[in-house]
Design an enzyme around this catalytic site. Structure first.
Site, mmCIF file in Angstrom:
data_model
loop_
_atom_site.group_PDB
_atom_site.id
_atom_site.type_symbol
_atom_site.label_atom_id
_atom_site.label_comp_id
_atom_site.label_asym_id
_atom_site.label_seq_id
_atom_site.Cartn_x
_atom_site.Cartn_y
_atom_site.Cartn_z
ATOM 1 N N HIS A 117 -2.194 -0.299 5.869
ATOM 2 C CA HIS A 117 -0.769 -0.256 6.181
ATOM 3 C C HIS A 117 -0.059 0.713 5.246
ATOM 4 C CE1 HIS A 117 -1.710 -3.535 3.390
ATOM 5 N NE2 HIS A 117 -0.560 -3.285 2.804
ATOM 6 N N MET A 118 0.966 1.321 5.752
ATOM 7 C CA MET A 118 1.823 2.230 5.000
ATOM 8 C C MET A 118 3.023 1.461 4.470
ATOM 9 S SD MET A 118 2.064 5.654 4.531
ATOM 10 C CE MET A 118 1.716 6.701 5.974
#
Ligand SMILES: [Zn+2]
Length: 167
Positions: free
Chosen positions: A122-123
């Protein structure tokens, strides 16, 4: 290196680590009908945007692929494209809503690198303001007060509703 002091993250950091496997928060968000309960601002076939439950600053978002994948090279081109497209949209929306002076945008892979959820990449996108790193100092007027997550959700979700066809 400056360290963000975030006392509201203390319950997260001190919570006992359960021995039982925890459901992946991104997979739960991908499947759930409860978008508010899962803090999910936006979801497409490829990727989703959600609020971080333990934010470093107000508006701290996470963007993840729908597929449960640990590494970028496991992802399809469509997932990768959707992820960076949604990161760009999130940066634009946060700029409009919160007017931050800067951003930290990045990813951690593996627990050794600081990933809280190591097997679903995930960013993070974290809006930044001057003074947010030392707000317990004597300059109390610059103190950053954490906003209630429901307030953040209500502020941001209408903006994400407008990007439905893009990612
Ligand atoms: Zn997952």
């Amino acid at each position: 290196m400056q360290v963000l002091f975030t006392p509201w993250r203390y319950p997260y950091l001190t919570a006992p680590k359960s021995a039982a496997p925890q459901p992946c928060i991104f997979c739960v968000a991908a499947d759930s009908d409860d978008v508010r309960g899962t803090l999910t601002l936006y979801r497409s076939r490829q990727a989703l945007v959600m609020l971080n439950k333990y934010p470093y600053t107000n508006g701290h978002l996470m963007i993840a692929p729908i597929a449960h994948e640990a590494r970028l090279f496991e992802s399809s081109d469509a997932s990768l494209m959707a992820l960076i497209r949604l990161t760009a949209e999130a940066q634009r929306i946060l700029s409009d809503v919160y007017r931050p002076e800067g951003f930290n945008v990045g990813m951690n892979f593996g627990q050794i690198a600081g990933a809280g959820v190591a097997d679903h990449y995930h960013m993070h996108i974290v809006p930044r303001w001057g003074g947010d790193t030392n707000f317990m100092s004597v300059t109390a007027q610059t103190r950053l007060v954490p906003e209630d997550l429901n307030v953040t959700f209500d502020k941001l979700v209408p903006h994400f509703e407008g990007i439905v066809s893009q990612a």
